[in-house]
Enzyme design. Structure first.
Site, PDB file in Angstrom:
ATOM      1  N   ALA A  10       0.807  -1.225   0.000  1.00 27.04           N
ATOM      2  CA  ALA A  10       0.000   0.000   0.000  1.00 27.04           C
ATOM      3  C   ALA A  10       0.835   1.269   0.000  1.00 27.04           C
ATOM      4  O   ALA A  10       0.296   2.366   0.054  1.00 27.04           O
ATOM      5  CB  ALA A  10      -0.939   0.004   1.211  1.00 27.04           C
ATOM      6  N   ARG A  15       8.980   8.212  -4.334  1.00 27.92           N
ATOM      7  CA  ARG A  15      10.335   8.349  -4.893  1.00 27.92           C
ATOM      8  C   ARG A  15      10.432   7.811  -6.323  1.00 27.92           C
ATOM      9  O   ARG A  15      11.419   8.041  -7.008  1.00 27.92           O
ATOM     10  CB  ARG A  15      11.351   7.642  -3.994  1.00 27.92           C
ATOM     11  CG  ARG A  15      11.753   8.473  -2.789  1.00 27.92           C
ATOM     12  CD  ARG A  15      12.923   7.844  -2.075  1.00 27.92           C
ATOM     13  NE  ARG A  15      12.495   6.775  -1.180  1.00 27.92           N
ATOM     14  CZ  ARG A  15      13.321   5.882  -0.646  1.00 27.92           C
ATOM     15  NH1 ARG A  15      14.604   5.907  -0.958  1.00 27.92           N
ATOM     16  NH2 ARG A  15      12.863   4.947   0.170  1.00 27.92           N
ATOM     17  N   LYS A 352       3.491  -7.026 -42.877  1.00 29.06           N
ATOM     18  CA  LYS A 352       2.411  -6.884 -41.900  1.00 29.06           C
ATOM     19  C   LYS A 352       1.228  -7.721 -42.370  1.00 29.06           C
ATOM     20  O   LYS A 352       0.731  -7.533 -43.483  1.00 29.06           O
ATOM     21  CB  LYS A 352       2.018  -5.404 -41.754  1.00 29.06           C
ATOM     22  CG  LYS A 352       1.023  -5.097 -40.619  1.00 29.06           C
ATOM     23  CD  LYS A 352      -0.425  -5.249 -41.024  1.00 29.06           C
ATOM     24  CE  LYS A 352      -0.844  -4.263 -42.087  1.00 29.06           C
ATOM     25  NZ  LYS A 352      -2.309  -4.433 -42.413  1.00 29.06           N
ATOM     26  N   ASN A 387      -2.178  -1.452 -49.898  1.00 32.73           N
ATOM     27  CA  ASN A 387      -3.281  -2.218 -49.313  1.00 32.73           C
ATOM     28  C   ASN A 387      -4.373  -1.368 -48.683  1.00 32.73           C
ATOM     29  O   ASN A 387      -5.398  -1.901 -48.267  1.00 32.73           O
ATOM     30  CB  ASN A 387      -2.724  -3.185 -48.263  1.00 32.73           C
ATOM     31  CG  ASN A 387      -1.924  -2.476 -47.162  1.00 32.73           C
ATOM     32  OD1 ASN A 387      -1.242  -1.500 -47.436  1.00 32.73           O
ATOM     33  ND2 ASN A 387      -2.011  -2.971 -45.950  1.00 32.73           N
TER      34      ASN A 387
END
Length: 457
Positions: A10, A15, A352, A387
């Site tokens: 908790a 920092r 791709k 495409n």
């Protein structure tokens, strides 16, 4: 008897200088507290409870769906004993041992947790705690023992006398308690320099109840390295990386300059894999036997089958490379890129959602998106599958043993049938029949003596 584990997570983590809750900061691709949770379950815990504070909802979402994992919130930061007390509603009625660990110590070993449970039960103690000797114990609570060596207390740094500060045996904050824990927690007060409810006060409370305090000592000072800053996160990450490198090298992986290689715990490597300097392996990447990955290549969630090769500076994301196929140098395989056996992708080629068939080649400077390329087809330099029409993606289908000349544009949707030829520099927007030659470019015209006339003007 099965045990439960409570993880105290908790802390605000100020920092870290980050909006992200400290316990969610990634450590080799996994949230910091995830290591603590996995260690707890690996120790055989029947239930695991994480006490959270800052960013509680984010933490819950990340770990949603874990069986036997519960979260409770400490709304106010009133100390470690107060944090532990938040877990009582979840563990009320649980009769087994309750182990307490810290959510920012991801290197804690399974054997430490099981050792605490075993020691407490074997010695008939009400409480067991981990201790450690440090050359510089600054910042930690010091363990106080009597002449017989029995633990009688713990004093925090800010409450300690100069003599007590000289003690090198420290309390790293890992405990095991019996089922009377919840009653005894109610007896902890906050009469100390910080005004907080300290867990180590339970040492006195258990002793006053006539119960023994057992202990085990950790010989691995790195095991309880805490993460409270970016620098400490990097320090812990180095320890985890070294463990992983050592593990895989012991199983037959060759690493050239292993200290430069980044690898996540979800990665799987087969014997005789070779990793050159600067390689990055992330996610569910799996490399088969004999795979070689060149210098500074980065692979995420990528499969390379035995004998595949990824050359230097190549980036692969959710790609699949079959046996005997290779990619790079300087290639990019984006999600759903698939290389069949013996396929070749050269430098500055991007794929791709595209599949290269067996022994198909795209040697250099090409883009293949939403495309299927048949076996033994050749894609020339500068070829592009156009495409995207601005609204929708379209597929390019290239058959077997097709030759696509350099600097051609294939405007999808389009099909190039088997054995067809595309002349270099063509812009193709119609299907090409089997075995046909397609030429789609302006006719060349030579003007004689043009240069001479130009100079005389």
């Amino acid at each position: 008897m099965a045990h439960a584990v409570v993880i105290l997570a908790a802390g605000l983590g100020t920092r870290m200088k980050s909006r992200l809750p400290k316990v969610l900061h990634p450590l080799l691709g996994k949230p910091l507290v995830g290591y603590c949770i996995d260690t707890a379950f690996a120790s055989g815990a029947e239930k695991v409870v994480v006490v959270i504070g800052h960013g509680a909802e984010q933490v819950r979402q990340v770990f949603e769906g874990y069986p036997n994992l519960s979260f409770v919130v400490q709304e106010q930061q009133l100390g470690t004993a107060h944090a532990l007390a938040q877990a009582e509603p979840v563990l009320q009625g649980f009769q087994g041992p309750i182990v307490v660990t810290q959510g920012d110590t991801p290197l804690t070993q399974v054997e430490t947790l099981t050792g605490l449970v075993h020691t407490m039960q074997a010695e008939g103690a009400g409480m067991a705690m981990l201790t450690m000797h440090l050359d510089d114990p600054t910042g930690y609570g010091r363990i106080l023992r009597d002449e017989q060596g029995q633990i009688i207390g713990n004093v925090e740094q800010k409450d300690a006398t100069p003599e007590q500060r000289a003690i090198q045996e420290i309390n790293p904050g890992v405990y095991c308690f019996d089922a009377s824990l919840w009653e005894k927690l109610k007896l902890v007060d906050n009469r100390n320099a910080a005004g907080e409810y300290y867990l180590p006060d339970l040492i006195r409370i258990y002793r006053e109840a006539g119960q023994k305090i057992a202990s085990i000592e950790s010989r691995d000072t790195g095991e309880l390295l805490g993460v409270n800053s970016r620098a400490q996160l990097a320090q812990v990450e180095q320890v985890l990386l070294q463990r992983l490198r050592t593990h895989w090298m012991a199983l037959g992986v060759r690493m050239i300059q292993p200290e430069t290689i980044y690898i996540e715990p979800t990665v799987e490597l087969a014997p005789d894999v070779t990793l050159w300097p600067g390689v990055i392996l992330r996610g569910k990447t799996r490399l088969g036997e004999g795979v070689e990955v060149g210098a500074y290549a980065a692979l995420s969630d990528t499969v390379v089958e035995p004998g595949g090769k990824i050359k230097s500076h190549t980036v692969c994301e959710e790609a699949y490379v079959s046996s005997g196929a290779d990619a790079g140098p300087f290639a990019r395989l984006r999600p759903k890129a698939f290389l069949d056996e013996g396929a070749h992708v050269g430098n500055f080629v991007e794929l791709k959602n595209a599949r290269l068939g067996k022994r198909a080649k795209a040697g250099h400077l090409a883009y293949l998106g939403d495309a299927e390329v048949g076996e033994e087809s050749n894609i020339g330099a500068g070829v592009i599958t156009a495409n995207y029409d601005g609204q929708h993606k379209h597929k390019t289908t290239i058959g077997k043993r097709v030759f696509v000349g350099s600097n051609s544009v294939l405007i999808a949707p389009v099909t190039l049938a088997d054995h067809s030829f595309i002349a270099g520099g063509s812009s193709i927007n119609q299907d090409v029949p089997e075995g046909a030659l397609a030429i789609a470019r302006g006719r060349q015209r030579n003007i004689e003596d043009y240069a001479k006339r130009k100079r005389s003007q």
